[in-house]
Design an enzyme around this catalytic site. Structure first.
Site, mmCIF file in Angstrom:
data_model
loop_
_atom_site.group_PDB
_atom_site.id
_atom_site.type_symbol
_atom_site.label_atom_id
_atom_site.label_comp_id
_atom_site.label_asym_id
_atom_site.label_seq_id
_atom_site.Cartn_x
_atom_site.Cartn_y
_atom_site.Cartn_z
ATOM 1 N N CYS A 113 24.401 -12.298 -4.343
ATOM 2 C CA CYS A 113 25.570 -12.913 -3.674
ATOM 3 C C CYS A 113 26.408 -11.884 -2.919
ATOM 4 C CB CYS A 113 26.427 -13.654 -4.685
ATOM 5 S SG CYS A 113 25.487 -14.816 -5.667
ATOM 6 N N HIS A 253 33.498 -14.508 -2.197
ATOM 7 C CA HIS A 253 32.267 -15.227 -2.557
ATOM 8 C C HIS A 253 32.677 -16.475 -3.343
ATOM 9 C CE1 HIS A 253 28.574 -16.449 -4.199
ATOM 10 N NE2 HIS A 253 28.716 -15.885 -5.385
ATOM 11 N N ASN A 283 28.002 -22.943 -5.147
ATOM 12 C CA ASN A 283 27.739 -21.518 -4.926
ATOM 13 C C ASN A 283 26.492 -21.379 -4.050
ATOM 14 O OD1 ASN A 283 26.977 -18.858 -5.078
ATOM 15 N ND2 ASN A 283 27.244 -18.671 -7.283
HETATM 16 O O1 UT7 Z 1 27.141 -15.858 -7.821
HETATM 17 C C1 UT7 Z 1 27.235 -15.507 -9.156
HETATM 18 C C2 UT7 Z 1 26.668 -16.650 -9.954
HETATM 19 N N1 UT7 Z 1 27.178 -16.957 -11.219
HETATM 20 C C3 UT7 Z 1 28.486 -17.183 -11.543
HETATM 21 O O2 UT7 Z 1 29.403 -16.962 -10.830
HETATM 22 C C4 UT7 Z 1 28.713 -17.757 -12.905
HETATM 23 C C5 UT7 Z 1 29.960 -17.263 -13.579
HETATM 24 N N2 UT7 Z 1 30.206 -18.046 -14.790
HETATM 25 C C6 UT7 Z 1 30.776 -19.281 -14.732
HETATM 26 O O3 UT7 Z 1 31.111 -19.763 -13.675
HETATM 27 C C7 UT7 Z 1 31.022 -19.999 -16.034
HETATM 28 O O4 UT7 Z 1 30.702 -19.150 -17.106
HETATM 29 C C8 UT7 Z 1 30.235 -21.328 -16.160
HETATM 30 C C9 UT7 Z 1 30.785 -22.350 -15.211
HETATM 31 C C10 UT7 Z 1 28.761 -21.119 -15.893
HETATM 32 C C11 UT7 Z 1 30.395 -21.888 -17.570
HETATM 33 O O5 UT7 Z 1 31.773 -22.063 -17.859
HETATM 34 P P1 UT7 Z 1 32.408 -21.525 -19.221
HETATM 35 O O6 UT7 Z 1 33.812 -21.889 -19.219
HETATM 36 O O7 UT7 Z 1 32.052 -20.062 -19.324
HETATM 37 O O8 UT7 Z 1 31.626 -22.393 -20.277
HETATM 38 P P2 UT7 Z 1 30.785 -21.903 -21.540
HETATM 39 O O9 UT7 Z 1 29.438 -21.408 -21.131
HETATM 40 O O10 UT7 Z 1 31.643 -21.007 -22.399
HETATM 41 O O11 UT7 Z 1 30.624 -23.239 -22.318
HETATM 42 C C12 UT7 Z 1 31.756 -23.916 -22.922
HETATM 43 C C13 UT7 Z 1 31.257 -25.207 -23.531
HETATM 44 C C14 UT7 Z 1 30.061 -25.023 -24.437
HETATM 45 O O12 UT7 Z 1 30.143 -25.942 -25.486
HETATM 46 P P3 UT7 Z 1 30.674 -25.501 -26.940
HETATM 47 O O13 UT7 Z 1 29.702 -24.446 -27.388
HETATM 48 O O14 UT7 Z 1 32.049 -24.960 -26.718
HETATM 49 O O15 UT7 Z 1 30.631 -26.755 -27.734
HETATM 50 C C15 UT7 Z 1 28.884 -25.351 -23.557
HETATM 51 O O16 UT7 Z 1 27.773 -25.811 -24.284
HETATM 52 O O17 UT7 Z 1 30.824 -26.093 -22.501
HETATM 53 C C16 UT7 Z 1 29.468 -26.457 -22.717
HETATM 54 N N3 UT7 Z 1 28.826 -26.560 -21.409
HETATM 55 C C17 UT7 Z 1 28.869 -27.679 -20.682
HETATM 56 N N4 UT7 Z 1 29.406 -28.881 -20.890
HETATM 57 C C18 UT7 Z 1 29.272 -29.814 -19.935
HETATM 58 C C19 UT7 Z 1 28.158 -25.601 -20.720
HETATM 59 N N5 UT7 Z 1 27.743 -26.089 -19.534
HETATM 60 C C20 UT7 Z 1 28.175 -27.381 -19.499
HETATM 61 C C21 UT7 Z 1 28.050 -28.389 -18.531
HETATM 62 N N6 UT7 Z 1 28.628 -29.584 -18.805
HETATM 63 N N7 UT7 Z 1 27.417 -28.200 -17.352
#
Ligand code: UT7
Length: 367
Positions: A113, A253, A283
């Site tokens: 990216c 980005h 993204n």
């Molecule tokens: O160009 C670079 C590319 N990558 C990025 O920029 C990614 C950077 N990271 C992020 O944007 C975030 O980490 C994400 C959007 C990917 C995830 O958000 P988060 O706030 O870090 O969520 P998390 O992974 O900590 O998950 C929180 C909860 C979890 O459930 P529990 O364990 O708290 O019960 C996940 O299982 O949300 C759950 N979860 C979802 N729920 C609904 C994870 N993905 C999803 C989903 N829908 N798509």
């Protein structure tokens, strides 16, 4: 020493739109969660006949039209992509052939990216050194082809699209004022696509293990992004002898609205100074900065004389920033129609292949 100006810009996204509700039919997620955690509402997804090169050709022709530059006048094409058409040949060469940039050297650059900033910097340096005059820099992705549509961690994030800049030499001060590029391979495992390369060539096992899909430690990438974005912007500004007070626009980005919010806080700048469109495109990786730039121009935010900071981060890990004085197209000396060159591209390509075939016959006879 000539200055490197951004004199043309263009973007293209495939028509089909995939909303959060559409994704909620594929995996256990919902619109509210995706909007709340990422700021994304919808993204464009490539059709069967859309490829990184076809998206890039559309964006490139538009950029050449704005710059009023014929493709034959290009000296260099750098295509930044993490979803190349093939391992080789370079996607840049396919684009070069399709737009009719017969004089240009073309190659791909992979810095995920951050790639568009890296590529623009490389092109600007080549212009500043005096070795070339006109360059085309492209960011193009169809990451939807590498997303596991059963993995809710990644499939909610990515969209397809392309953006392009034309860079040209001019004695007039301005254009690219400074840039910083950084990498930290110790974080390589945070965001990967492992299959199909020399370490994991395609086999039944790699397919079974899902190695041909994007894999991501979202939290790790999030932490890294919030740590480096603001710092990189400051670093590039210092290199240009400027502070955030001199800046009209930050074009980050577009990965996640919350990451952009954190960068704004770090820079002590209001979000109104950020051009943000992650809501509508998701993204688009290396294409996100040029797409946001084009929208900034079209919405009459970005104006001649504005100081702009591009800042990005991505797999690698890589991150970087660039300060630009926005100058717009150079004064036109003639009217060119870049799209006409594309019309003859297939014919020209066929002629070239035929000539190579005939040359081959004579060459074999000589041996
Ligand atoms: O160009 C670079 C590319 N990558 C990025 O920029 C990614 C950077 N990271 C992020 O944007 C975030 O980490 C994400 C959007 C990917 C995830 O958000 P988060 O706030 O870090 O969520 P998390 O992974 O900590 O998950 C929180 C909860 C979890 O459930 P529990 O364990 O708290 O019960 C996940 O299982 O949300 C759950 N979860 C979802 N729920 C609904 C994870 N993905 C999803 C989903 N829908 N798509």
């Amino acid at each position: 020493m000539p200055f490197a100006h951004i004199t043309g810009w263009g973007m293209y996204v495939p028509e089909p739109v995939l909303t959060n509700d559409d994704i909620a039919k594929l995996v256990d997620t919902n619109d509210a969660w995706i909007r709340d955690r990422t700021g994304i509402r919808e993204r464009h997804i490539a059709r069967e006949n859309d490829f990184p090169s076809t998206l890039a050709v559309e964006a490139s022709i538009k950029a050449l039209q704005v710059a009023n530059l014929a493709p034959t006048e290009l000296d260099l094409i750098i295509c930044s992509t993490s979803s190349p058409e093939y391992i080789f040949p370079a996607t840049a060469c396919i684009i070069q052939d399709q737009i009719g940039a017969t004089k240009a050297g073309a190659f791909d650059l992979l810095a995920a990216c951050s790639g568009f900033i890296f590529a623009t910097n490389m092109a600007a340096q080549a212009i500043r050194s005096g070795s070339i005059k006109n360059a085309l820099v492209i960011g193009t992705e169809t990451l939807s082809r590498f997303v596991d549509w059963k993995d809710r961690n990644t499939c909610i994030l990515f969209g397809d699209g392309a953006g392009a800049f034309v860079l040209q030499a001019s004695d007039k001060p301005g254009g690219v004022l400074s840039a910083v590029m950084h990498s930290d391979g110790s974080g390589a495992n945070s965001l990967t696509l492992l299959g199909g390369g020399a370490r994991h060539p395609a086999t039944e096992l790699t397919l079974h293990e899902g190695k041909h899909f994007v894999q991501m430690d979202g939290k790790e990438v999030f932490r890294f992004a919030t740590r480096v974005m603001g710092r990189a912007a400051i670093e590039a500004l210092e290199l240009a002898g400027m502070t955030t007070n001199d800046v009209q626009w930050i074009i980050p980005h577009q990965a996640n609205f919350r990451i952009i919010e954190t960068a704004a806080k770090y820079l002590k700048m209001p979000l109104e100074k950020f051009i943000i469109n992650v809501e509508n495109y998701g993204n688009t990786s290396t294409a996100s900065i040029p797409i946001a730039t084009v929208e900034g121009v079209e919405k009459e935010k970005l104006k001649v004389g504005d100081k702009v900071v591009f800042v990005g981060f991505g797999a690698g890990l890589t991150w970087g920033a660039m300060v630009v004085e926005w100058t717009g197209p150079l004064p036109a000396t003639k009217n060119v129609h870049p799209e006409q060159y594309r019309r003859f591209a297939r014919f020209r390509s066929w002629i070239r292949r035929t000539l190579r075939f005939i040359e081959g016959i004579f060459f074999r006879r000589e041996l």
